[in-house]
Motif scaffolding. Structure first.
Motif, PDB file in Angstrom:
ATOM      1  N   TRP A   1       0.842  -1.204   0.000  1.00 15.24           N
ATOM      2  CA  TRP A   1       0.000   0.000   0.000  1.00 15.24           C
ATOM      3  C   TRP A   1       0.874   1.250   0.000  1.00 15.24           C
ATOM      4  CZ3 TRP A   1      -5.507   0.433   0.626  1.00 15.24           C
ATOM      5  CH2 TRP A   1      -5.967   1.722   0.910  1.00 15.24           C
ATOM      6  N   ARG A   2       1.810   1.300   0.929  1.00 15.89           N
ATOM      7  CA  ARG A   2       2.687   2.469   1.084  1.00 15.89           C
ATOM      8  C   ARG A   2       3.429   2.793  -0.198  1.00 15.89           C
ATOM      9  NH1 ARG A   2       7.705   0.696   4.289  1.00 15.89           N
ATOM     10  NH2 ARG A   2       8.113  -0.179   2.218  1.00 15.89           N
TER      11      ARG A   2
ATOM     12  N   SER B   1       2.853   1.794  -3.285  1.00 16.20           N
ATOM     13  CA  SER B   1       1.986   2.134  -4.407  1.00 16.20           C
ATOM     14  C   SER B   1       1.630   3.618  -4.370  1.00 16.20           C
ATOM     15  CB  SER B   1       0.706   1.283  -4.361  1.00 16.20           C
ATOM     16  OG  SER B   1       1.001  -0.085  -4.547  1.00 16.20           O
ATOM     17  N   TYR B   2       1.321   4.116  -3.179  1.00 18.87           N
ATOM     18  CA  TYR B   2       0.985   5.542  -3.069  1.00 18.87           C
ATOM     19  C   TYR B   2       2.215   6.435  -3.162  1.00 18.87           C
ATOM     20  CZ  TYR B   2      -3.956   4.858  -2.525  1.00 18.87           C
ATOM     21  OH  TYR B   2      -5.275   4.550  -2.776  1.00 18.87           O
TER      22      TYR B   2
ATOM     23  N   ILE C   1       2.296   6.864  -6.828  1.00 15.81           N
ATOM     24  CA  ILE C   1       1.211   7.750  -7.248  1.00 15.81           C
ATOM     25  C   ILE C   1       1.531   9.192  -6.878  1.00 15.81           C
ATOM     26  CG2 ILE C   1      -1.186   8.366  -6.722  1.00 15.81           C
ATOM     27  CD1 ILE C   1      -1.637   5.255  -6.430  1.00 15.81           C
ATOM     28  N   GLY C   2       2.039   9.403  -5.677  1.00 21.12           N
ATOM     29  CA  GLY C   2       2.362  10.760  -5.247  1.00 21.12           C
ATOM     30  C   GLY C   2       3.397  11.414  -6.133  1.00 21.12           C
TER      31      GLY C   2
ATOM     32  N   ARG D   1       1.311   6.105 -13.032  1.00 24.08           N
ATOM     33  CA  ARG D   1       0.194   6.245 -12.095  1.00 24.08           C
ATOM     34  C   ARG D   1      -0.894   5.222 -12.416  1.00 24.08           C
ATOM     35  NH1 ARG D   1      -3.201  11.797 -11.499  1.00 24.08           N
ATOM     36  NH2 ARG D   1      -4.024  11.074 -13.508  1.00 24.08           N
TER      37      ARG D   1
ATOM     38  N   TYR E   1      -2.310   2.250  -9.826  1.00 26.64           N
ATOM     39  CA  TYR E   1      -3.713   2.038  -9.505  1.00 26.64           C
ATOM     40  C   TYR E   1      -4.229   0.698 -10.030  1.00 26.64           C
ATOM     41  CZ  TYR E   1      -4.743   6.501  -7.297  1.00 26.64           C
ATOM     42  OH  TYR E   1      -4.801   7.552  -6.410  1.00 26.64           O
TER      43      TYR E   1
ATOM     44  N   LEU F   1      -3.237  -1.650  -7.352  1.00 24.56           N
ATOM     45  CA  LEU F   1      -4.067  -1.476  -6.161  1.00 24.56           C
ATOM     46  C   LEU F   1      -5.471  -2.040  -6.382  1.00 24.56           C
ATOM     47  CD1 LEU F   1      -3.035   2.141  -5.103  1.00 24.56           C
ATOM     48  CD2 LEU F   1      -2.688   0.067  -3.751  1.00 24.56           C
TER      49      LEU F   1
ATOM     50  N   VAL G   1      -6.385   9.384  -5.495  1.00 25.27           N
ATOM     51  CA  VAL G   1      -5.649  10.629  -5.284  1.00 25.27           C
ATOM     52  C   VAL G   1      -5.020  11.015  -6.608  1.00 25.27           C
ATOM     53  CG1 VAL G   1      -3.837  11.762  -3.961  1.00 25.27           C
ATOM     54  CG2 VAL G   1      -5.171   9.923  -2.905  1.00 25.27           C
TER      55      VAL G   1
ATOM     56  N   GLU H   1      -3.553   2.308   8.128  1.00 30.81           N
ATOM     57  CA  GLU H   1      -4.186   3.328   7.296  1.00 30.81           C
ATOM     58  C   GLU H   1      -5.591   3.637   7.808  1.00 30.81           C
ATOM     59  OE1 GLU H   1      -2.450   4.832   5.023  1.00 30.81           O
ATOM     60  OE2 GLU H   1      -0.737   3.466   5.261  1.00 30.81           O
TER      61      GLU H   1
END
Length: 515
Positions: free
Chosen positions: A100-101, A103-104, A107-108, A138, A142, A145, A155, A502
């Motif tokens: 999770w961490r 992947s974001y 994305i960030g 990105r 996703y 995810l 996001v 989370e």
């Protein structure tokens, strides 16, 4: 031409309080970073860098994907890996949190590029390529995810203030719409290759291309059962304007540290050994250091006893499936000994890592993505594998195209694309050994072909989920016969749970079916 080497750029900027007059000249801020073409390209490179950490493709994401399929079972003292593999995953699982961490993280960084690069004065073609790569990466994050958690927050911009720190869980359809839109944008902006571009990225191997974006867009449509859209996308890669890919003559060339970024590869993660790019510190996680390595730990994780951790073992079903059909010359499917390490005197294979087979003759280990057979590699416990992780190969495209055609009622057309994959494995003509299959029979055949061609490549659990096998009594029984770990599966637990950490910090985040 050079392989893309990922920049060690954090892209985590600070903002100083309004009542402070002094500014640290050594600290980059959003206001003073996004100004030059060089910074724009470094920003794109930083997105790629986020694929090299543990929760991404370095080790954990491939491991958790393979472990949940029926071709692999856990063989680890690490309880988290066993629990993921048998679908009893606690919400506090550290490896799931890392997926999770990271992947974001990806994305960030992509969001920063998409928000800031459009305003930079620079060559228009280079800008399009940079933005296209950000959209692709990105979309890929996703896509992963959605397949692993089902529903997650959406996001799409950098946070403007604290009110943006707790995004809500998005509807599943909205998530998939963003995935498709990102891949469409990437396909529009990216070149077919980087040989024919001018600029600082000219000749780079490993950057996302129009073919990669088209392939993943078609794959997303396939996963959502939009069969015509999927077939149209794959057709561009097989018979259309993007038909620039081909199968490598030797199947094993797709999983070694040689012949990387080859004619079969649509996209792969660029790992490198320290002898290639330097580095002294492992790239496990956190903010990157200039001394980071860019290595993969998958070879150690999958390495056989005495040569690695042996955290996962192939199931007997997968081994038997490779033995279920002889080649046209009466031999063993050549993919067996690329994918698995086993004692096979019939195929003149009685060694592992260059040494005589030291185990019981019925023992089976993974071989794909390990360094068994690499010159000079005597000890797999060396955490310096530079083997690229292939995310999409042309063989997968051919099999997915065949699947889309079959679902459209064009079953006879599917034969030829499957046979291209079988021909490399020296298997008999499918139209002769299984002529005139019905649509349902062809579904079963495609599932079998995918299991053998793509074993230990992180795709099997996605196939099982999207085909609905876990909710079909007969199919579930079949999976349980393949891998006893499926006996502890319960509805909803095919997905990874949203991490408890989370849920604790984000009041707007919803649990999923696995929580």
């Amino acid at each position: 031409m050079k392989k893309l080497q990922y920049a060690i750029v954090a892209l985590c900027f600070c903002a100083c309080a309004d009542d402070l007059d002094q500014t640290n000249p050594n600290q980059l801020t959003t206001a003073n970073y996004w100004e030059t073409p060089e910074q724009a390209l470094a920003g794109a490179n930083a997105i790629y860098n986020s694929m090299l950490v543990d929760g991404a493709y370095m080790r954990i994401f491939p491991s958790l994907s393979d472990g949940r399929g029926d071709g692999v079972k856990a063989d680890s003292p690490w309880a988290d890996l066993v629990q993921v593999s048998n679908f009893t995953i606690p919400t506090t699982s550290a490896p799931v949190q890392w997926v999770w961490r990271d992947s974001y993280l990806m994305i960030g960084r992509a969001n920063q590029v998409l928000a800031n690069v459009p305003d930079i004065e620079m060559d228009a073609a280079l800008k399009d390529r940079i933005l296209g790569q950000a959209h692709f990466l990105r979309g890929l994050a996703y896509f992963n995810l959605a397949n692993n958690f089902k529903v997650v927050p959406l996001v799409t911009t950098p946070p403007a203030g604290t009110e943006d720190y707790n995004p809500e869980t998005a509807p599943e359809d909205a998530l998939w719409e963003l995935i498709r839109n990102d891949f469409r944008a990437a396909a529009d902006m990216l070149p077919v290759n980087y040989r024919d571009v001018s600029g600082p990225d000219a000749g780079d191997l490993g950057r996302a291309t129009k073919g990669a974006a088209t392939g993943f867009l078609a794959k997303a449509e396939l996963y959502r059962q939009n069969w015509q859209a999927a077939a149209d996308g794959f057709a561009q890669l097989v018979t259309g304007p993007l038909a620039v890919y081909s199968l490598m003559p030797d199947y094993r060339d797709n999983f070694l540290q040689v012949n990387e970024n080859n004619a079969e590869s649509l996209f792969e993660v660029q790992f490198a050994s320290p002898s290639e790019v330097g580095g002294a510190d492992m790239n496990w996680a956190g903010e990157p250091l200039a001394t980071w390595k860019q290595v993969s730990a998958q070879a150690v994780t999958y390495g056989a006893d005495e040569y690695g951790y042996s955290d996962f073992l192939p199931t007997q079903w997968l081994y038997d499936a490779y033995k279920s059909e002889r080649t046209v010359d009466g031999g063993v499917d050549p993919r067996l000994l690329t994918t698995l390490a086993s004692y096979e005197p019939e195929a003149n294979s009685t060694t592992i890592y260059g040494n005589e087979w030291p185990y019981a003759e019925d023992k089976i280990y993974p071989r794909k993505y390990t360094r068994d057979g690499f010159p000079g590699i005597a000890n797999e416990f060396d955490f310096n594998s530079g083997i690229n992780y292939r995310l999409m190969r042309y063989a997968d495209v051919l099999l997915m195209y065949a699947e889309a055609l079959n679902e459209l009622g064009r079953t006879e057309e599917a034969y030829g694309y499957i046979q291209q994959v079988r021909d490399r494995a020296k298997l008999p003509d499918l139209a002769e050994v299984h002529p005139n299959m019905t649509q349902g029979e062809m579904r079963e055949r495609i599932a079998h072909e995918r299991a053998l061609e793509l074993a230990l490549e992180g795709t099997r659990i996605n196939d099982i989920i999207r085909w609905g096998w876990l909710y079909d009594g007969d199919k579930l029984a079949e999976l349980q016969a393949h891998d006893a770990e499926f006996t502890s599966w319960s509805p909803g637990n095919e997905y990874l749970p949203v991490p408890q950490r989370e849920l604790d910090v984000n009041p707007n985040l919803s649990p999923n079916s696995a929580n």
